[in-house]
Design a protein around this motif. Structure first.
Motif, PDB file in Angstrom:
ATOM      1  N   ILE A   1       0.837  -1.202   0.000  1.00 23.20           N
ATOM      2  CA  ILE A   1       0.000   0.000   0.000  1.00 23.20           C
ATOM      3  C   ILE A   1       0.874   1.255   0.000  1.00 23.20           C
ATOM      4  O   ILE A   1       0.566   2.230  -0.679  1.00 23.20           O
ATOM      5  N   GLY A   2       1.976   1.213   0.749  1.00 25.84           N
ATOM      6  CA  GLY A   2       2.880   2.358   0.762  1.00 25.84           C
ATOM      7  C   GLY A   2       3.445   2.651  -0.622  1.00 25.84           C
ATOM      8  O   GLY A   2       3.505   3.806  -1.051  1.00 25.84           O
ATOM      9  N   THR A   3       3.831   1.603  -1.337  1.00 22.61           N
ATOM     10  CA  THR A   3       4.356   1.779  -2.696  1.00 22.61           C
ATOM     11  C   THR A   3       3.292   2.313  -3.639  1.00 22.61           C
ATOM     12  O   THR A   3       3.545   3.222  -4.439  1.00 22.61           O
ATOM     13  N   VAL A   4       2.084   1.770  -3.539  1.00 29.91           N
ATOM     14  CA  VAL A   4       0.988   2.236  -4.395  1.00 29.91           C
ATOM     15  C   VAL A   4       0.683   3.703  -4.117  1.00 29.91           C
ATOM     16  O   VAL A   4       0.472   4.495  -5.039  1.00 29.91           O
ATOM     17  N   LEU A   5       0.674   4.096  -2.848  1.00 32.67           N
ATOM     18  CA  LEU A   5       0.416   5.496  -2.510  1.00 32.67           C
ATOM     19  C   LEU A   5       1.521   6.408  -3.043  1.00 32.67           C
ATOM     20  O   LEU A   5       1.249   7.516  -3.512  1.00 32.67           O
ATOM     21  N   LEU A   6       2.773   5.945  -2.966  1.00 33.72           N
ATOM     22  CA  LEU A   6       3.875   6.765  -3.484  1.00 33.72           C
ATOM     23  C   LEU A   6       3.774   6.968  -4.995  1.00 33.72           C
ATOM     24  O   LEU A   6       4.173   7.994  -5.519  1.00 33.72           O
ATOM     25  N   ILE A   7       3.227   5.977  -5.683  1.00 37.07           N
ATOM     26  CA  ILE A   7       3.117   6.089  -7.133  1.00 37.07           C
ATOM     27  C   ILE A   7       1.893   6.903  -7.534  1.00 37.07           C
ATOM     28  O   ILE A   7       1.964   7.766  -8.408  1.00 37.07           O
ATOM     29  N   THR A   8       0.743   6.647  -6.899  1.00 40.54           N
ATOM     30  CA  THR A   8      -0.508   7.255  -7.362  1.00 40.54           C
ATOM     31  C   THR A   8      -0.835   8.590  -6.710  1.00 40.54           C
ATOM     32  O   THR A   8      -1.468   9.434  -7.336  1.00 40.54           O
ATOM     33  N   PHE A   9      -0.428   8.803  -5.476  1.00 43.12           N
ATOM     34  CA  PHE A   9      -0.835  10.011  -4.768  1.00 43.12           C
ATOM     35  C   PHE A   9      -0.322  11.303  -5.405  1.00 43.12           C
ATOM     36  O   PHE A   9      -1.103  12.252  -5.598  1.00 43.12           O
ATOM     37  N   PRO A  10       0.957  11.402  -5.772  1.00 46.52           N
ATOM     38  CA  PRO A  10       1.413  12.663  -6.391  1.00 46.52           C
ATOM     39  C   PRO A  10       0.682  12.968  -7.702  1.00 46.52           C
ATOM     40  O   PRO A  10       0.390  14.131  -7.988  1.00 46.52           O
ATOM     41  N   GLY A  11       0.377  11.941  -8.484  1.00 44.19           N
ATOM     42  CA  GLY A  11      -0.340  12.176  -9.736  1.00 44.19           C
ATOM     43  C   GLY A  11      -1.769  12.656  -9.522  1.00 44.19           C
ATOM     44  O   GLY A  11      -2.298  13.437 -10.311  1.00 44.19           O
TER      45      GLY A  11
END
Length: 124
Positions: free
Chosen positions: A110-120
């Motif tokens: 979940i941390g990795t997914v948030l790092l990828i999707t949240f800034p976009g």
């Protein structure tokens, strides 16, 4: 919040070596049946049971979007995706009976997914 945090920190420091990685794995209190911990474990199981069912709908919608399926009313697809999600969840539960390892995998994923999707998503 400060009160609960200080109780947690000082409780941890008091029993430093005796503190388990997951609080529900602690030893029972001496001389009692430890009803609060039994209730917490039961409520935790109920929470996980309902969480799987509640997550099925958003995951299903994301699968529809990923495969660009316009017809979301197809009962067979909906049932097949739900069954697949439940099979994956059951398989993980059987393969990882220790919930602590499942939480560590989930946290990393979940941390990795948030790092990828949240800034976009913030730039919209």
């Amino acid at each position: 919040m400060v009160l609960y945090l200080s109780i947690a920190v000082f409780g941890y420091l008091t029993a430093f070596d005796g503190t388990p990685g997951l609080i529900t794995e602690r030893l029972p209190l001496p001389g009692s049946n430890d009803y609060p911990m039994i209730a917490a474990k039961i409520l935790f199981a109920v929470l996980i049971t309902f969480a799987v069912a509640l997550r099925a709908n958003p995951i299903r919608k994301q699968i529809y979007l990923a495969f660009d399926w316009k017809n979301q009313d197809d009962t067979f697809k909906r049932c097949a995706i739900t069954f697949l999600l439940l099979a994956i969840t059951a398989g993980l539960a059987i393969a990882l009976p220790d919930i602590y390892s499942a939480f560590s995998i989930l946290g990393g994923t979940i941390g990795t997914v948030l790092l990828i999707t949240f800034p976009g998503n913030c730039g919209r």
